[in-house]
Scaffold this motif. Sequence first.
Motif, PDB file in Angstrom:
ATOM      1  N   GLU A 134      -2.584   7.595  -3.999  1.00 39.22           N
ATOM      2  CA  GLU A 134      -2.845   6.467  -3.102  1.00 39.22           C
ATOM      3  C   GLU A 134      -3.087   5.228  -3.959  1.00 39.22           C
ATOM      4  O   GLU A 134      -3.731   5.299  -5.009  1.00 39.22           O
ATOM      5  N   ILE A 157       0.872  -4.923   3.514  1.00 41.77           N
ATOM      6  CA  ILE A 157      -0.295  -5.297   4.304  1.00 41.77           C
ATOM      7  C   ILE A 157      -0.681  -6.708   3.881  1.00 41.77           C
ATOM      8  O   ILE A 157      -0.727  -7.010   2.695  1.00 41.77           O
ATOM      9  N   VAL A 187       1.145   5.721  -0.228  1.00 41.93           N
ATOM     10  CA  VAL A 187       0.633   7.092  -0.214  1.00 41.93           C
ATOM     11  C   VAL A 187       1.787   8.012  -0.587  1.00 41.93           C
ATOM     12  O   VAL A 187       2.950   7.733  -0.277  1.00 41.93           O
ATOM     13  N   TYR A 199       0.843  -1.206   0.000  1.00 46.97           N
ATOM     14  CA  TYR A 199       0.000   0.000   0.000  1.00 46.97           C
ATOM     15  C   TYR A 199       0.872   1.249   0.000  1.00 46.97           C
ATOM     16  O   TYR A 199       1.870   1.322   0.742  1.00 46.97           O
ATOM     17  N   ARG A 201     -10.000   1.018  -0.216  1.00 48.95           N
ATOM     18  CA  ARG A 201     -10.947  -0.082  -0.404  1.00 48.95           C
ATOM     19  C   ARG A 201     -12.260   0.425  -0.990  1.00 48.95           C
ATOM     20  O   ARG A 201     -12.867  -0.224  -1.848  1.00 48.95           O
ATOM     21  N   GLN A 202     -12.719   1.583  -0.524  1.00 52.42           N
ATOM     22  CA  GLN A 202     -13.982   2.126  -1.030  1.00 52.42           C
ATOM     23  C   GLN A 202     -13.895   2.394  -2.525  1.00 52.42           C
ATOM     24  O   GLN A 202     -14.838   2.102  -3.273  1.00 52.42           O
ATOM     25  N   TYR A 221      -2.148   0.579  -4.401  1.00 48.33           N
ATOM     26  CA  TYR A 221      -1.393  -0.595  -3.966  1.00 48.33           C
ATOM     27  C   TYR A 221      -1.042  -1.473  -5.150  1.00 48.33           C
ATOM     28  O   TYR A 221      -1.600  -1.383  -6.243  1.00 48.33           O
ATOM     29  N   ASP A 244      -7.352  -5.086   5.852  1.00 47.07           N
ATOM     30  CA  ASP A 244      -6.558  -4.117   6.593  1.00 47.07           C
ATOM     31  C   ASP A 244      -6.047  -2.969   5.727  1.00 47.07           C
ATOM     32  O   ASP A 244      -5.399  -2.045   6.237  1.00 47.07           O
ATOM     33  N   VAL A 245      -6.330  -3.022   4.428  1.00 45.29           N
ATOM     34  CA  VAL A 245      -6.010  -1.885   3.565  1.00 45.29           C
ATOM     35  C   VAL A 245      -6.877  -0.702   4.013  1.00 45.29           C
ATOM     36  O   VAL A 245      -8.063  -0.867   4.322  1.00 45.29           O
ATOM     37  N   PRO A 246      -6.319   0.518   4.101  1.00 51.50           N
ATOM     38  CA  PRO A 246      -7.124   1.669   4.531  1.00 51.50           C
ATOM     39  C   PRO A 246      -8.421   1.805   3.737  1.00 51.50           C
ATOM     40  O   PRO A 246      -8.463   1.574   2.517  1.00 51.50           O
ATOM     41  N   ALA A 247      -9.481   2.186   4.454  1.00 52.11           N
ATOM     42  CA  ALA A 247     -10.813   2.239   3.851  1.00 52.11           C
ATOM     43  C   ALA A 247     -10.881   3.212   2.687  1.00 52.11           C
ATOM     44  O   ALA A 247     -11.681   3.019   1.758  1.00 52.11           O
ATOM     45  N   THR A 248     -10.066   4.269   2.696  1.00 55.19           N
ATOM     46  CA  THR A 248     -10.098   5.231   1.598  1.00 55.19           C
ATOM     47  C   THR A 248      -9.853   4.546   0.263  1.00 55.19           C
ATOM     48  O   THR A 248     -10.501   4.867  -0.738  1.00 55.19           O
TER      49      THR A 248
END
Length: 262
Positions: A65, A224, A49, A47, A235-236, A67, A229-233
């Motif tokens: 952002e 990760i 940023v 992941y 994943r959404q 991955y 566990d990937v940040p929700a920002t």
Amino acid sequence: MRLFCLSLFAGLMLLAGPVARADGFDTANFDVFVDARTGTGQPVYWYSVGTLRAYPSGELLARVEGYDTSTSDRPEPGRPLARQFSRKIYVYRDPETNEVLRQRNGMTVEPVAYPYQFITYELVGDRLTTMVEQGTGARVQRIGPGDTMQARRIGDAHVFTAPLFLDFPAGGDRRYQAFENYDFFIQASGGASNPNQLSWVRYGDAPAWAGGGPAIMHLITWRIDRYEDVPATLRQYVEADAPLWRAPPTGIEDIRRLQAGQ
């Protein structure tokens, strides 16, 4: 999705002669790198940023952002050879609001999105050599073999550095030219809560919507081990706009199907 070239973990380097070097590889650090980079069975997610900035002004053009997710296999037990099956996606975000950019300067903003990337790693003498395949149909590219990755130690941490000098045709009279550098920091077991880290930088032209001039992209990346566990920002975005990128290709058969455009 249109691809804006981001050659994460690819190579364009030529094989050199078999002269031993202090920053070379052996079977132990080959295994350390491959296991950290691709995992040992289940998918892993590197992941990231970071930022895209104009050069030389330093103007912040976008936040970034994304991955790279992959799994791997060792097709010939006992031979230092590994195959990585990757899929990667990186989105540009507004510098102020952090919303995903979809339009800028009257142009559509596309993510950096590779449906697959197939990489082989092999230990040849004291070199880790790479071969990369990407693209579909008549446009499948095979890049390599490359062997300029360096292996070093800082205390009990492994540091793997891969500089890439990219220069290849991009259609018509255009060429894709960029410099990229990857520094992997693999910490000793128990030495960090997240032992697999990467700093990545690219110098080259920005996308057209960002002005197209010289720019520097810099990403801080860590591994990760579960999609949840990937940040929700991110994943959404993946779940709404790019569901294919939720998991990596399943293996070599999946890679060949994607290369055929299926």
